[in-house]
Write a protein that holds these residues in place. Structure first.
Motif, PDB file in Angstrom:
ATOM      1  N   VAL A  75      10.838   5.397  -6.118  1.00 10.29           N
ATOM      2  CA  VAL A  75       9.427   4.331  -5.579  1.00 10.29           C
ATOM      3  C   VAL A  75       9.526   3.691  -4.621  1.00 10.29           C
ATOM      4  O   VAL A  75      10.694   4.250  -3.978  1.00 10.29           O
ATOM      5  N   ILE A  76       8.159   4.006  -4.736  1.00 14.40           N
ATOM      6  CA  ILE A  76       7.573   4.020  -3.223  1.00 14.40           C
ATOM      7  C   ILE A  76       6.110   2.416  -3.199  1.00 14.40           C
ATOM      8  O   ILE A  76       6.180   2.707  -3.823  1.00 14.40           O
ATOM      9  N   ARG A  77       6.937   1.274  -2.198  1.00 16.74           N
ATOM     10  CA  ARG A  77       5.801   0.628  -1.942  1.00 16.74           C
ATOM     11  C   ARG A  77       5.021   0.320  -1.343  1.00 16.74           C
ATOM     12  O   ARG A  77       5.029   1.653   0.159  1.00 16.74           O
ATOM     13  N   ILE A  78       3.524   0.292  -0.725  1.00 22.14           N
ATOM     14  CA  ILE A  78       2.038   0.563  -0.318  1.00 22.14           C
ATOM     15  C   ILE A  78       1.513  -0.274   0.390  1.00 22.14           C
ATOM     16  O   ILE A  78       1.800  -1.419  -1.145  1.00 22.14           O
ATOM     17  N   GLU A  79       0.953  -0.839   1.191  1.00 21.29           N
ATOM     18  CA  GLU A  79       0.413  -1.657   1.674  1.00 21.29           C
ATOM     19  C   GLU A  79      -1.279  -1.385   2.500  1.00 21.29           C
ATOM     20  O   GLU A  79      -0.566  -0.730   3.323  1.00 21.29           O
ATOM     21  N   THR A  81      -2.975  -3.950   5.006  1.00 28.71           N
ATOM     22  CA  THR A  81      -3.372  -4.966   5.268  1.00 28.71           C
ATOM     23  C   THR A  81      -4.409  -4.676   6.201  1.00 28.71           C
ATOM     24  O   THR A  81      -4.992  -3.866   6.822  1.00 28.71           O
ATOM     25  N   GLY A  82      -5.154  -5.968   7.291  1.00 30.02           N
ATOM     26  CA  GLY A  82      -6.206  -6.244   8.193  1.00 30.02           C
ATOM     27  C   GLY A  82      -7.755  -5.771   7.281  1.00 30.02           C
ATOM     28  O   GLY A  82      -8.183  -5.363   6.030  1.00 30.02           O
ATOM     29  N   GLU A  83      -8.172  -5.748   8.378  1.00 31.43           N
ATOM     30  CA  GLU A  83      -9.727  -5.732   7.799  1.00 31.43           C
ATOM     31  C   GLU A  83     -11.307  -4.795   8.659  1.00 31.43           C
ATOM     32  O   GLU A  83     -10.541  -5.210   9.774  1.00 31.43           O
ATOM     33  N   GLU A  84     -11.552  -4.139   7.469  1.00 33.58           N
ATOM     34  CA  GLU A  84     -12.127  -2.911   8.375  1.00 33.58           C
ATOM     35  C   GLU A  84     -12.045  -1.921   9.675  1.00 33.58           C
ATOM     36  O   GLU A  84     -10.774  -1.234   9.773  1.00 33.58           O
ATOM     37  N   ALA A  85     -12.109  -2.149  10.793  1.00 28.73           N
ATOM     38  CA  ALA A  85     -11.912  -1.770  11.852  1.00 28.73           C
ATOM     39  C   ALA A  85     -10.668  -1.427  11.887  1.00 28.73           C
ATOM     40  O   ALA A  85      -9.533  -1.130  12.342  1.00 28.73           O
ATOM     41  N   GLU A  86     -10.206  -3.046  11.580  1.00 27.70           N
ATOM     42  CA  GLU A  86      -8.709  -2.918  11.671  1.00 27.70           C
ATOM     43  C   GLU A  86      -7.389  -2.949  10.823  1.00 27.70           C
ATOM     44  O   GLU A  86      -5.976  -3.683  11.197  1.00 27.70           O
ATOM     45  N   ARG A  87      -7.482  -1.766   9.522  1.00 30.81           N
ATOM     46  CA  ARG A  87      -7.370  -1.799   8.790  1.00 30.81           C
ATOM     47  C   ARG A  87      -6.107  -0.972   9.118  1.00 30.81           C
ATOM     48  O   ARG A  87      -6.066  -0.202   9.908  1.00 30.81           O
ATOM     49  N   SER A  88      -4.809  -1.164   8.756  1.00 32.48           N
ATOM     50  CA  SER A  88      -3.817  -0.325   8.918  1.00 32.48           C
ATOM     51  C   SER A  88      -3.212  -0.241   7.319  1.00 32.48           C
ATOM     52  O   SER A  88      -3.232  -1.111   6.040  1.00 32.48           O
ATOM     53  N   TYR A  89      -2.500   0.534   7.061  1.00 32.29           N
ATOM     54  CA  TYR A  89      -1.725   1.465   5.970  1.00 32.29           C
ATOM     55  C   TYR A  89      -0.236   1.236   5.838  1.00 32.29           C
ATOM     56  O   TYR A  89       0.425   1.920   7.651  1.00 32.29           O
ATOM     57  N   SER A  90       0.336   0.678   5.175  1.00 33.89           N
ATOM     58  CA  SER A  90       2.136   2.091   5.088  1.00 33.89           C
ATOM     59  C   SER A  90       2.674   1.264   4.170  1.00 33.89           C
ATOM     60  O   SER A  90       1.875   1.319   3.130  1.00 33.89           O
ATOM     61  N   TYR A  91       3.763   2.300   3.975  1.00 34.59           N
ATOM     62  CA  TYR A  91       4.141   2.472   3.225  1.00 34.59           C
ATOM     63  C   TYR A  91       6.026   2.210   3.266  1.00 34.59           C
ATOM     64  O   TYR A  91       6.899   2.767   4.052  1.00 34.59           O
ATOM     65  N   GLN A  92       6.611   2.051   2.061  1.00 30.30           N
ATOM     66  CA  GLN A  92       8.349   2.068   1.654  1.00 30.30           C
ATOM     67  C   GLN A  92       8.503   3.290   0.989  1.00 30.30           C
ATOM     68  O   GLN A  92       8.679   2.611   0.036  1.00 30.30           O
ATOM     69  N   SER A  93       9.234   4.052   1.423  1.00 32.17           N
ATOM     70  CA  SER A  93      11.028   4.981   0.701  1.00 32.17           C
ATOM     71  C   SER A  93      11.673   4.425   1.059  1.00 32.17           C
ATOM     72  O   SER A  93      12.639   4.873   2.595  1.00 32.17           O
ATOM     73  N   VAL A  95      14.486   3.067   3.066  1.00 33.20           N
ATOM     74  CA  VAL A  95      15.038   1.517   3.427  1.00 33.20           C
ATOM     75  C   VAL A  95      14.105   2.266   5.439  1.00 33.20           C
ATOM     76  O   VAL A  95      13.744   1.329   5.774  1.00 33.20           O
ATOM     77  N   THR A  96      12.858   3.579   4.519  1.00 37.14           N
ATOM     78  CA  THR A  96      12.399   3.387   5.830  1.00 37.14           C
ATOM     79  C   THR A  96      10.629   3.054   5.585  1.00 37.14           C
ATOM     80  O   THR A  96      10.039   3.351   4.738  1.00 37.14           O
ATOM     81  N   ILE A  97       9.948   2.511   6.923  1.00 40.30           N
ATOM     82  CA  ILE A  97       8.799   2.058   6.854  1.00 40.30           C
ATOM     83  C   ILE A  97       7.996   3.376   7.490  1.00 40.30           C
ATOM     84  O   ILE A  97       8.052   3.193   8.609  1.00 40.30           O
ATOM     85  N   LYS A  98       6.786   3.577   6.714  1.00 42.80           N
ATOM     86  CA  LYS A  98       6.157   4.708   7.839  1.00 42.80           C
ATOM     87  C   LYS A  98       4.460   3.901   7.950  1.00 42.80           C
ATOM     88  O   LYS A  98       3.740   3.205   7.399  1.00 42.80           O
ATOM     89  N   ARG A  99       3.778   3.540   8.909  1.00 41.12           N
ATOM     90  CA  ARG A  99       2.236   3.277   9.179  1.00 41.12           C
ATOM     91  C   ARG A  99       1.490   3.996   9.946  1.00 41.12           C
ATOM     92  O   ARG A  99       1.796   4.725  10.360  1.00 41.12           O
TER      93      ARG A  99
END
Length: 266
Positions: A75-79, A81-93, A95-99
């Protein structure tokens, strides 16, 4: 000349033994087929780049999970965040979080984790917390020896502080429902709320059994949001009965074990 019919290679379903159903999307569709339950099912689709991106845009946080799997593994959590040009994506698998700065970069990395397994993407529910850690509930529903459905137990599962899943076999902690809901509901209302969950559990069992004959028991994983709206995250047709031994009321596990023995699970 008579046509010779080929014998079916499919084994007939035994209605005397508990049936196991592995497909999460299949069980989700079975629950969604009942109108009164549909509002409790978070949007769930087969995962690909299109469905994942669309659902991230809509919900900002989603969970992806293998269509076939147990104990919260994979199971992986994906988020987003941010608006338009400042958007960022991250996922946690685990205990590891990648951005990542772009969806494409995130998706390429995600595929290395999921590999060629079939995954689902589900609307993320922001769970209630107990001492700062997220929790959900496991609702145990079984067929009685008289072949009627009964909710035999409900137990809370508190996630490990560093993990996104609440499963006991993945580092979670087991607590009574009363302990977890004490912060959110007065005693008088907790009883009625638990009764509603018990009724919902029976409705889910009937929905699953209508599509998959031979199912004798289910474990419904239920998330609660800030409005105490219950959400059916997943249905397990081979739930672990032994987690209920952790409850102080030993009559609960005694009944669960008695019913499980009656249909040959234990």
């Amino acid at each position: 000349m008579k046509r010779i019919r080929k014998k079916s290679t499919k084994k007939p379903i035994s209605l005397n033994k508990a049936r196991y159903v592995s497909s999460k999307i299949g069980k989700t569709k079975a629950v969604e087929s009942v109108e009164s339950l549909r509002k409790y099912v978070p949007s769930t689709k087969r995962m690909n780049s299109v469905t994942l991106q669309e659902m991230l845009e809509q919900y900002k946080m989603v969970y992806v999970k293998p269509n076939i799997g147990m104990f919260g593994n994979g199971v992986i959590r994906i988020e987003l965040t941010g608006e338009e040009a400042e958007r960022s994506y991250s996922y946690q698998s685990g205990v590891t979080i990648k951005r990542f700065k772009t969806f494409n970069d995130m998706y390429v990395s995600l595929l290395k984790v999921t590999r060629k397994r079939r995954y689902l993407v589900q609307k993320g529910i922001h769970l209630l917390t107990y001492k700062g850690n997220r929790f959900d509930l496991r609702v145990m529903v079984q067929q009685t020896p008289a072949r009627k459905w009964e909710t035999t137990g409900i137990i809370g599962r508190v996630a490990h502080p560093a993990k996104i899943v609440t499963n006991f076999h993945n580092g979670g902690t087991l607590k009574s429902v009363d302990t977890l809901l004490k912060k959110y509901l007065p005693r008088a209302e907790r009883t009625g709320y638990v009764n509603q969950l018990q009724v919902m559990g029976i409705q889910v069992a009937k929905a699953i059994n209508t599509r998959y004959r031979g199912v004798k028991e289910i474990g419904v994983d239920v998330a609660l949001d800030k409005d105490l709206q219950p959400w059916i995250l997943e249905v397990n047709t081979s739930p672990d009965p032994y987690i209920f031994r952790r409850l102080k009321d030993k009559r609960i596990f005694a009944k669960i074990r008695r019913y499980a023995k009656a249909y040959g699970r234990l």
